[in-house]
Design a protein around this motif. Structure first.
Motif, mmCIF file in Angstrom:
data_model
loop_
_atom_site.group_PDB
_atom_site.id
_atom_site.type_symbol
_atom_site.label_atom_id
_atom_site.label_comp_id
_atom_site.label_asym_id
_atom_site.label_seq_id
_atom_site.Cartn_x
_atom_site.Cartn_y
_atom_site.Cartn_z
ATOM 1 N N GLY A 42 0.863 -1.181 0.000
ATOM 2 C CA GLY A 42 0.000 0.000 0.000
ATOM 3 C C GLY A 42 0.888 1.216 0.000
ATOM 4 N N GLU A 85 -1.322 -2.797 -14.418
ATOM 5 C CA GLU A 85 -1.775 -1.910 -13.342
ATOM 6 C C GLU A 85 -0.597 -1.323 -12.567
ATOM 7 O OE1 GLU A 85 -5.213 -1.133 -12.947
ATOM 8 O OE2 GLU A 85 -4.904 -2.050 -14.914
ATOM 9 N N THR A 86 0.524 -2.025 -12.572
ATOM 10 C CA THR A 86 1.725 -1.544 -11.894
ATOM 11 C C THR A 86 2.470 -0.503 -12.721
ATOM 12 O OG1 THR A 86 2.007 -3.634 -10.692
ATOM 13 C CG2 THR A 86 3.978 -2.319 -11.014
ATOM 14 N N TYR A 96 2.959 3.313 -11.994
ATOM 15 C CA TYR A 96 3.543 3.630 -10.695
ATOM 16 C C TYR A 96 5.057 3.419 -10.634
ATOM 17 C CZ TYR A 96 -1.247 3.641 -8.848
ATOM 18 O OH TYR A 96 -2.565 3.915 -8.611
ATOM 19 N N TYR A 122 4.840 -0.618 -6.743
ATOM 20 C CA TYR A 122 3.536 -0.647 -6.082
ATOM 21 C C TYR A 122 2.590 -1.632 -6.754
ATOM 22 C CZ TYR A 122 -1.108 0.866 -4.608
ATOM 23 O OH TYR A 122 -2.386 0.887 -4.132
ATOM 24 N N ASP A 164 -1.493 -2.876 -6.077
ATOM 25 C CA ASP A 164 -2.695 -2.666 -5.292
ATOM 26 C C ASP A 164 -2.907 -3.861 -4.357
ATOM 27 O OD1 ASP A 164 -5.771 -3.028 -4.881
ATOM 28 O OD2 ASP A 164 -5.560 -0.964 -5.592
ATOM 29 N N THR A 215 1.478 11.414 -3.407
ATOM 30 C CA THR A 215 0.084 11.428 -3.821
ATOM 31 C C THR A 215 -0.537 12.779 -3.464
ATOM 32 O OG1 THR A 215 -0.638 10.572 -1.687
ATOM 33 C CG2 THR A 215 -0.067 8.948 -3.388
ATOM 34 N N ASP A 240 -8.244 4.588 -13.807
ATOM 35 C CA ASP A 240 -7.870 4.188 -12.450
ATOM 36 C C ASP A 240 -8.914 3.198 -11.949
ATOM 37 O OD1 ASP A 240 -6.786 3.919 -9.971
ATOM 38 O OD2 ASP A 240 -7.316 5.931 -9.257
ATOM 39 N N ASP A 287 -10.865 0.659 -9.677
ATOM 40 C CA ASP A 287 -11.104 0.501 -8.246
ATOM 41 C C ASP A 287 -11.215 -0.985 -7.940
ATOM 42 O OD1 ASP A 287 -11.807 0.599 -5.623
ATOM 43 O OD2 ASP A 287 -13.699 1.678 -5.912
ATOM 44 N N TRP A 288 -10.155 -1.537 -7.345
ATOM 45 C CA TRP A 288 -10.118 -2.964 -7.020
ATOM 46 C C TRP A 288 -10.546 -3.224 -5.583
ATOM 47 C CZ3 TRP A 288 -9.204 -5.852 -11.242
ATOM 48 C CH2 TRP A 288 -8.442 -5.306 -12.281
ATOM 49 N N SER A 289 -11.039 -2.204 -4.879
ATOM 50 C CA SER A 289 -11.286 -2.340 -3.447
ATOM 51 C C SER A 289 -12.354 -3.381 -3.112
ATOM 52 C CB SER A 289 -11.688 -0.986 -2.849
ATOM 53 O OG SER A 289 -12.888 -0.509 -3.448
ATOM 54 N N SER A 318 1.083 -4.960 5.974
ATOM 55 C CA SER A 318 0.834 -3.778 5.162
ATOM 56 C C SER A 318 0.814 -2.570 6.074
ATOM 57 C CB SER A 318 -0.470 -3.909 4.403
ATOM 58 O OG SER A 318 -1.552 -3.573 5.191
#
Length: 350
Positions: free
Chosen positions: A12, A74-75, A78, A87, A89, A163, A309, A311-313, A349
């Motif tokens: 994270g 996705e990496t 970053y 990074y 996710d 960020t 972007d 959202d994988w949350s 994490s």
């Protein structure tokens, strides 16, 4: 087992202590230089790498290759020059550990080896991109725009730690709360420390994309000077978490939602078809941090690239572990034949 010097995952975006100096964000020395090691040479000989080059028709291996290429994409935005970490996710970390790993295959070291190969070659191998494009319609999760960006060369940001939330926190600490001995120069010092950095801001909401009106041609020494095409501007907003979101408003008084307004002058070449993006899309903006006003309530980026972007949350389903287990590529050629080796994610994490 992998040596500690190898690239490690970051579970994270780490919190930065209140007394942190800019070196915490950007590092105190020059960017690290990655050198090829035994693991990198072993990776080139694995069946997994050969399939990245040649593709696969095995439906079981489509899940494995497609999942790894999804996470690599996705990496990609970053990747940074601060250190050798990168990074991932947290939801995708869980995918690596649960959906793409089996008792005889650890997916996390495979992804480490893939990122190292990209960094060593300073670009995504063209044949990997071809494989990703071939698997894309079946997988439905591979972001080819991010992989195309990576295939044209690694362009690291200065630090994925910087960020928008971190930047606003630093302004609060370094400028607003500066004591009397530093207050006079605090704003100037803050600008010197953080402006003109290559940054990536996420969690942005698209307001609109439009081309600026062309400037009037000016005359110099009796000749007309061409100004060039007007830039394309993306206007975005970022909403800080509302600490009072779950509190009952008994009087029903409407409150203006705090936000940061971001203006992004776009780079001429984009890897995402911007005309297809509806307003309200969740986006990443990757560019040069050019200016800010009002205590970082308005921000401008230059030479900006726009990416989706995701959202994988709520979790991510990239692969069926039973199919991955039947893929002949899912063997520990990289680390050895031990049935279950500790992953490199066995760390808390932050």
């Amino acid at each position: 087992m992998m040596r500690p010097a190898l690239l490690a995952f970051v579970l994270g975006l780490l919190s930065v202590p209140a007394a942190a100096q800019p070196e915490v964000f950007f590092g105190a020395g020059p960017a690290p230089i990655l050198k090829e090691e035994d693991l990198d040479r072993r990776f080139l000989k694995t069946r997994l790498h050969q399939s990245l080059l040649q593709g696969t028709n095995d439906p079981n291996c489509v899940h494995l290759l497609g999942g790894l290429l999804t996470i690599l994409g996705e990496t990609a935005p970053y990747l940074h020059k601060r250190d050798e970490n990168f990074y991932v996710d947290p939801a995708l970390v869980r995918v690596l550990e649960t959906q793409l790993s089996t008792p005889r295959f650890q997916a996390s070291p495979a992804l480490v080896a893939m990122v190292r190969r990209v960094l060593l070659e300073q670009k995504l191998p063209a044949r990997w991109l071809n494989t990703a494009a071939a698997l894309g319609p079946t997988m439905g999760t591979i972001d080819l725009s991010k992989l195309r960006f990576l295939a044209e060369g690694v362009q690291p940001i200065d630090s994925y730690f910087l960020t928008l939330p971190a930047l606003r926190e630093r302004y609060e600490v370094e400028v607003k709360r500066a004591n009397a001995t530093a207050a006079r120069s605090a704003e100037k010092q803050f600008r010197e420390n953080y402006l003109d950095r290559q940054v990536l801001f996420g969690g942005l909401e698209l307001v609109d994309v439009r081309q600026e009106k062309p400037k009037k041609k000016r005359r110099k020494h009796g000749e007309t000077v061409e100004e060039g095409p007007p830039p394309v501007i993306a206007r975005l907003v970022w909403y800080p978490p509302d600490p009072n979101a779950n509190q009952l408003n008994i009087f029903g008084t409407p409150k203006k939602r705090p936000m940061v307004e971001l203006t992004a002058r776009l780079a001429p070449k984009q890897y995402l078809e911007l005309s297809s993006l509806p307003k309200g899309s969740r986006l990443l903006a990757r560019g040069r941090f050019w200016s800010f006003k009002k205590a970082v309530e308005t921000v401008e980026l230059r030479d900006t690239l726009i990416f989706v972007d995701r959202d994988w949350s709520q979790g991510a389903l990239l692969a069926d572990p039973q199919m991955v287990a039947q893929c002949p590529l899912a063997v520990n050629e990289l680390l050895g034949a031990a049935p279950a080796q500790p992953g490199i994610f066995n760390q808390p994490s932050h």
